[in-house]
Scaffold this active site. Structure first.
Site, PDB file in Angstrom:
ATOM      1  CB  CYS A  62      -0.988  -0.027   1.162  1.00 31.92           C
ATOM      2  SG  CYS A  62      -0.290   0.120   2.814  1.00 31.92           S
ATOM      3  CG  HIS A  95      16.051 -13.257  14.256  1.00 33.66           C
ATOM      4  ND1 HIS A  95      16.742 -12.373  15.046  1.00 33.66           N
ATOM      5  CD2 HIS A  95      16.961 -14.152  13.794  1.00 33.66           C
ATOM      6  CE1 HIS A  95      18.028 -12.717  15.067  1.00 33.66           C
ATOM      7  NE2 HIS A  95      18.190 -13.787  14.308  1.00 33.66           N
TER       8      HIS A  95
HETATM    9  C1  RB5 Z   1      -4.033   5.135   0.639  1.00 38.31           C
HETATM   10  O1  RB5 Z   1      -4.019   6.471   0.295  1.00 38.31           O
HETATM   11  C2  RB5 Z   1      -3.100   4.883   1.802  1.00 38.31           C
HETATM   12  O2  RB5 Z   1      -3.650   5.348   2.984  1.00 38.31           O
HETATM   13  C3  RB5 Z   1      -2.793   3.417   1.896  1.00 38.31           C
HETATM   14  O3  RB5 Z   1      -2.198   3.004   0.716  1.00 38.31           O
HETATM   15  C4  RB5 Z   1      -1.813   2.969   2.959  1.00 38.31           C
HETATM   16  O4  RB5 Z   1      -0.632   3.720   2.925  1.00 38.31           O
HETATM   17  C5  RB5 Z   1      -2.302   2.800   4.320  1.00 38.31           C
HETATM   18  O5  RB5 Z   1      -1.547   2.337   5.218  1.00 38.31           O
END
Ligand code: RB5
Length: 165
Positions: A62, A95
């Site tokens: 993400c 680990h």
């Molecule tokens: C999306 O904008 C963002 O919040 C997501 O990709 C992530 O970084 C959340 O932890």
């Protein structure tokens, strides 16, 4: 198994292609575009694939790698950690026996992310570091807290077996 939200989509696509090049069978669980989605859906899907044995390892991406890793860690049997460097990628295998790698597409540049992926795929858990931590984690997954006698009973064993790792 690979999964990402919209922020991680492009990096996830590159990482999945690299894993395939390295000879791994790739299961891509989405997302499949940069259209906005909810990252926990994809963290859960990858973690579920790993915990069920459908995949040996998971990679979740993400913006930071953090949110999607938190979601993955909600699945019993999944152990996700975020790596922004090669040392952590190696140690999370050796680990922590991490089976899901979290990467942040807005944090880590593509060449380093590739190297982190390769490191994560190459290393295995060090023999001798198994057992106690895994049992404690399993107990925590079952909803036990550290004050629970079942976990407290593990503590003396930990001292006896303590080594600098
Ligand atoms: C999306 O904008 C963002 O919040 C997501 O990709 C992530 O970084 C959340 O932890």
């Amino acid at each position: 198994a690979f999964g990402a939200d919209h922020a991680g989509f492009e990096l996830k696509t590159l990482l999945a292609a690299r894993a395939a090049e390295l000879g791994h069978e790739v299961i891509d669980l989405g997302t499949s575009s940069t259209a906005s989605v909810d990252y926990p859906d994809f963290g859960y899907a990858v973690a579920e694939a790993v915990a069920s044995g459908r995949a040996d390892r998971g990679v979740v991406v993400c913006g930071t790698g953090i949110g999607i890793s938190i979601a993955a860690n909600r699945v019993r049997g999944a152990r996700a950690g975020v790596a922004t460097d090669l040392f952590s990628a190696q140690l999370m295998r050796e680990h922590n026996d991490a089976n899901v790698l979290g990467l942040g597409a807005r944090v880590t540049a593509v060449p380093l992310a590739m190297a982190i992926l390769e490191t994560f795929l190459v290393f295995a858990q060090s023999p001798g570091i198994q057992g106690l931590s895994a049992r404690t984690l399993r107990a925590l997954w079952r909803g036990l807290t550290k004050s629970n006698p079942e976990i407290a009973a593990l503590r003396p064993m930990m001292k006896i077996g303590a080594r600098s790792i």
